[in-house]
Write an enzyme that holds these catalytic residues in place. Structure first.
Site, short mmCIF file in Angstrom:
data_model
loop_
_atom_site.label_atom_id
_atom_site.label_comp_id
_atom_site.label_asym_id
_atom_site.label_seq_id
_atom_site.Cartn_x
_atom_site.Cartn_y
_atom_site.Cartn_z
N THR A 554 0.97 -1.22 -0.07
CA THR A 554 0.06 -0.23 -0.06
C THR A 554 0.94 1.10 -0.13
O THR A 554 2.13 1.15 -0.11
CB THR A 554 -0.75 0.13 1.27
N GLU A 605 13.72 -2.75 -0.60
CA GLU A 605 14.32 -2.44 -1.85
C GLU A 605 13.67 -1.52 -2.86
O GLU A 605 14.15 -0.84 -3.62
CB GLU A 605 14.74 -3.81 -2.55
N ALA A 610 12.21 1.05 -7.98
CA ALA A 610 11.44 -0.17 -8.01
C ALA A 610 12.33 -1.38 -7.91
O ALA A 610 12.76 -1.67 -6.91
CB ALA A 610 10.73 -0.22 -9.52
N LEU A 612 14.97 -2.44 -9.23
CA LEU A 612 16.57 -2.37 -9.44
C LEU A 612 17.12 -2.65 -8.25
O LEU A 612 16.75 -2.09 -7.03
CB LEU A 612 16.92 -1.03 -9.99
N GLY A 663 -0.61 6.30 -16.11
CA GLY A 663 -0.03 5.50 -14.89
C GLY A 663 1.18 6.01 -14.56
O GLY A 663 1.66 5.19 -13.63
N GLU A 666 1.78 9.58 -9.72
CA GLU A 666 0.73 9.36 -8.44
C GLU A 666 -0.61 9.97 -8.99
O GLU A 666 -0.59 10.75 -9.91
CB GLU A 666 1.08 10.15 -7.17
N ASP A 677 8.65 12.95 -4.26
CA ASP A 677 8.97 11.70 -4.16
C ASP A 677 10.46 11.35 -4.39
O ASP A 677 10.95 10.50 -3.85
CB ASP A 677 8.35 10.97 -5.44
N LYS A 681 13.51 9.54 -1.90
CA LYS A 681 14.28 8.41 -2.48
C LYS A 681 15.64 8.67 -1.88
O LYS A 681 16.29 8.11 -1.50
CB LYS A 681 13.87 8.22 -3.75
N GLY A 796 6.77 1.20 -12.59
CA GLY A 796 5.84 0.00 -13.08
C GLY A 796 5.64 -1.02 -12.35
O GLY A 796 6.48 -1.46 -11.36
#
Ligand code: ADP
Ligand code: ASP
Ligand code: MG
Length: 814
Positions: A554, A605, A610, A612, A663, A666, A677, A681, A796
């Site tokens: 989520t 991770e 994503a 990687l 998509g 967000e 975002d 990270k 993705g």
């Protein structure tokens, strides 16, 4: 001659009794003794009914009715009508006596051990009589023999001791003289020298059979039950348990002493000296080999042969400064217990000069505590010894095997397995024979402990991971598909058995202890109960499976706030939700520390790039002693999409709109376009490199006009983009004129992080970044000039799901 014993389930109903008959008839030429238990469950009903009667609770009459109904229905179903009346009248007369005894208990309001044995003996007396009559009616050369006429005991009602001399003589004489082929006898019951009924202890029908087998020098003792032999662990608790083909008397004795109920512990004793083989067989699957128990086995080359457990254990500890150097304390302690008839199941190695600790049955706790406190009253009053400390609701788990003594490291392996699964060990004992190692643990941890030990010692290869998945939308559903696809491969190649035990979306949640069928999980979850995060956690906790993993797919803050609860219960957490690692630094630290303390990996991770392997690589660099000097990265798939497609032929508004529709952003595009975002990270990467940093300390060189950032609806946001189109076009042209491309770059150096739009010149590592790709450059002490580069699809659902999957496999290899 051979002796066969059939347990309660084997004779529970007419259908089963017919099976028993065909087993008994398998060796028509050999004389045999067939010992039977009471019809399944009747012993418990008898004892409960008696207790109700003594408590002057009239519902005891219901119990009596049930007993009557069970026996009469078996007669009616199994015996031909013409024989029924004589048998019914004998059974009814027994039931009348039983009724009188119960009425007596009701009137007096008390149960004596003598009365209890008398009452409970009817279970076996009735079953054996009815079965013998059934055999006869089927033309079998059978006869009923009352074991009370053969087996003589002392007066210790409930668990009487056998007088072997007289018993052996009686059995020898009787079977020698008998001309019949099959002798049906009640198990469990015996009599004392006054002619009163006694019993041999719960589960004692096995013992009856062994006593007869030894007395007549039987060729074999066959114990017929409801499982196909003695298993590596109780098959009702450990699904993967396997039948042990051949085991020694001592191993079987040890396993049964520590709770393998399939064989009543005293059973081995009578046959051991005469080396009569015992075979344990399954009435419901007679062709299965079963377990052979004989003198020596080579252990099949194995060290640990089985794992068993005894529940309802309490630890009793006596300690205090006055115990040091004073001789005889242990002697007094053990004598006190022994005088009170309290049997000590386990003495721990922790017994030292100033503390003694023993395991006893929960039932004996009150008596034992009172007796010991009284015995040491003098010392306790003078504070030389503390009053007895009692810990209840414990269980002993024991590893058993003849060859264990010649192998080092088994206890280490046992305790580290339990430790890894957060099973707290209260006490440890190793049998003097070195044939067992036992640990005392909490009752609630038994299933987990047995299964993890079984996995460690018997399944060597396959490790089971039990997943609890929250969020089965975009990423979550892809993740489930990937598990389904890979299940067989993982089992065969990586020896991992991955099961999804629970799942939840925002509406519903479901659990299946055997693993949810992932072929149609959508239907299953649609029929689930109402979703509730607290209840979900409670369920995961009470299921208490080994290797449990909570998977958060989520983006919810509330879900992230629940991670400490999972970790504190040794449940690993795998998440693609960035909130936990990018919010308050203390919370992030707490999660990392809990993971360490409770041995439960916390993996995220997919929070950066994503699928990687960015965080994992960073961790490996640091673990191997490297130090991060600088990180440069393009980490936003959405911003890449926008700036890779934006030029002077299109409007910024249209491109952002397209990114949102496809998509890549967000649902609220400002989260991506504002750079938040990306800030999260780089914050996570900085923290993972060992820096204490919070999001407010990151410099954000926002490229969006303030007005666009401050809109409070998507509509207003898009309108403001139209308004500021000229500014965006200028950004584009200025980059193009410099032969550069616009990239949203995150950077961390010297303890400081910043994010912002940059013009990237031709030749730079970032220049040719396509589509939604991410790239990270790690400049470290070992990679000072040529950085370690990780590049690839960074957004993705599919790649994110595979990143979560990779974290799960990391846990599998943990
Ligand atoms: P019976 O009524 O035939 O005497 P029991 O219920 O006394 O049967 O014993 C059989 C049961 O013992 C099995 O159903 C199983 O639940 C339990 N059991 C416990 N440990 C083991 C083990 N290691 N191997 C086989 N069965 C076990
Ligand atoms: N019927 C007795 C009991 O349930 C004895 C036995 O089945 O072995 O304990
Ligand atoms: Mg039994």
């Amino acid at each position: 001659m051979k002796v066969l014993k059939f347990g309660g389930t084997s004779v529970a109903n007419p259908e089963n009794i017919i099976k028993v008959k065909s087993i008994v008839q398998r060796s028509p030429d050999e004389k045999s003794a067939v010992v039977v238990s009471a019809f399944g469950g009747i012993t418990d009903v008898l004892l409960n009914t008696l207790e109700q009667a003594a408590n002057q609770d009239l519902s005891y009459q219901k119990g009596l009715e049930e007993i009557e109904k069970r026996h009469i229905s078996v007669i009616k179903e199994l015996l031909p009508v013409q024989r029924q009346s004589t048998i019914l009248s004998k059974v009814k007369s027994d039931l009348n006596i039983l009724e009188t005894l119960l009425e007596g208990a009701f009137l007096i309001g008390e149960i004596t051990p003598k009365l209890s044995d008398k009452v409970v003996s009817y279970g076996e007396l009735l079953s054996s009589f009815i079965i013998s009559e059934f055999f006869k009616s089927e033309g079998v050369d059978a006869i009923f023999k009352d074991s009370r006429e053969l087996i003589l005991t002392d007066n210790a009602y409930g668990k009487a001791a056998v007088n072997f001399k007289v018993t052996n003589q009686n059995c020898g004489d009787y079977f020698n003289e008998s001309k019949h082929q099959i002798h049906v006898l009640p198990g469990f019951v015996a009599s004392n020298s006054d002619g009163n009924s006694t019993t041999l202890g719960r589960g004692g029908s096995d013992y009856t059979a062994a006593i007869i087998a030894a007395a007549v020098n039987a060729s074999i003792l066959e114990i017929w039950t409801d499982v196909s032999g003695m298993y590596t662990a109780n098959p009702k608790l450990v699904k993967q348990a396997k039948c042990v083909a051949h085991i020694s008397y001592e191993e079987a004795m040890e396993l049964s002493h520590f709770g393998a109920k399939v064989l009543y512990p005293p059973t081995i004793q009578p046959v051991l000296g005469k080396e009569i083989p015992i075979v344990i067989k399954n009435t419901f699957s007679p062709e299965d080999e079963g377990t052979l128990i004989t003198k020596n086995t080579n252990g099949g080359g194995k060290t640990v042969r089985g794992i068993s457990h005894v529940g309802n254990i309490s630890l009793l500890s006596l300690e205090g400064p006055g115990m040091i150097g004073i001789p005889g304390i242990s002697k007094r302690f053990f004598e006190t217990l022994s005088v009170d008839g309290i049997s000590v199941v386990l003495i721990t190695q922790a017994s030292s000069e100033h503390s003694i600790c023993v395991g006893i049955s929960d039932d004996d706790v009150k008596r034992a505590t009172a007796a010991v406190n009284e015995a040491f009253e003098y010392e306790i009053a003078r504070k030389k010894i503390n009053p007895v400390i009692v810990e209840q609701d414990l269980t002993i788990v024991a590893l058993v095997g003849d060859n264990m003594k010649s192998h080092q490291g088994l206890s280490g392996k046992m305790f580290s397995t339990l430790g890894r699964n957060n099973v707290n060990i209260r006490a440890i004992a190793q049998g003097a024979s070195e044939r067992n190692i036992s640990a005392v643990i909490k009752k609630t941890d038994v299933k987990k402990a047995l299964n993890s030990l079984h996995e460690e010692f018997f399944e060597e290869n396959i490790k089971q991971l039990n997943l609890f998945v929250m969020g089965v939308g975009n990423v979550g559903s892809k993740f489930l598909t990937q598990i389904l696809q890979q299940q067989t491969y993982l089992k065969e190649e990586l020896k991992l058995n991955i099961r999804v035990i629970g799942m939840s979306n925002s509406r519903n949640m479901v659990f299946d202890e055997n693993g949810i069928n992932l072929k149609d999980w959508e239907t299953t979850i649609a029929g689930g109960e109402k979703a509730d995060k607290v209840k979900f956690f409670e369920k995961v906790k009470t299921l208490n499976f080994r290797n449990s993993v909570f998977v958060d797919n989520t983006a919810s803050k509330e879900v992230a706030q629940g991670y400490p609860d999972y970790l504190k219960n040794s449940i690993s957490v795998v998440t693609c939700n960035k909130i936990a690692c990018s919010s308050d630094y203390d919370f992030y630290r707490e999660l990392k520390q809990l993971a360490k303390k409770y041995n439960a990996p916390f993996l995220f991770e997919t929070n950066v790039g994503a699928g990687l392997p960015i965080i994992d690589t960073l961790k490996n660099l640091i673990a191997s002693g490297d130090k991060v000097k600088k990180i440069q990265a393009v980490l936003s798939g959405s911003l890449n999409f926008v700036f890779n497609n934006f030029n002077d032929q299109v409007t910024f508004h249209d491109i952002v709109k397209q990114a949102q529709e496809e998509g890549y952003t967000e649902p609220d595009p400002t989260i991506d376009l504002s750079g938040i975002d990306v800030m999260r990270k780089i914050l996570i990467l900085a923290r993972e490199s060992g820096n204490k940093l919070d999001i407010e300390q990151i410099e954000n060189d926002a490229f969006l006009p303030k007005e666009s950032l401050e809109t409070n609806s998507n509509e207003a946001f898009f309108a403001s983009l139209v308004k500021h189109e000229d500014g965006f076009q200028e950004m584009y042209k200025s980059a193009r004129d410099e032969d550069s491309k616009l990239k949203y770059v995150a950077q961390f150096e010297n303890g400081k992080a910043k994010v912002g739009l940059q013009q990237i010149p031709k030749g730079h590592d970032f220049y040719n970044l396509e589509g939604s790709d991410n790239i990270v450059l790690f400049f470290t002490e070992r990679y000072p000039n040529q950085p370690m580069i990780i590049k690839g699809a960074g957004a993705g659902a599919d790649v994110t799901a595979s990143g979560i999957f990779a974290d799960i496999i990391r846990i599998g290899n943990f």
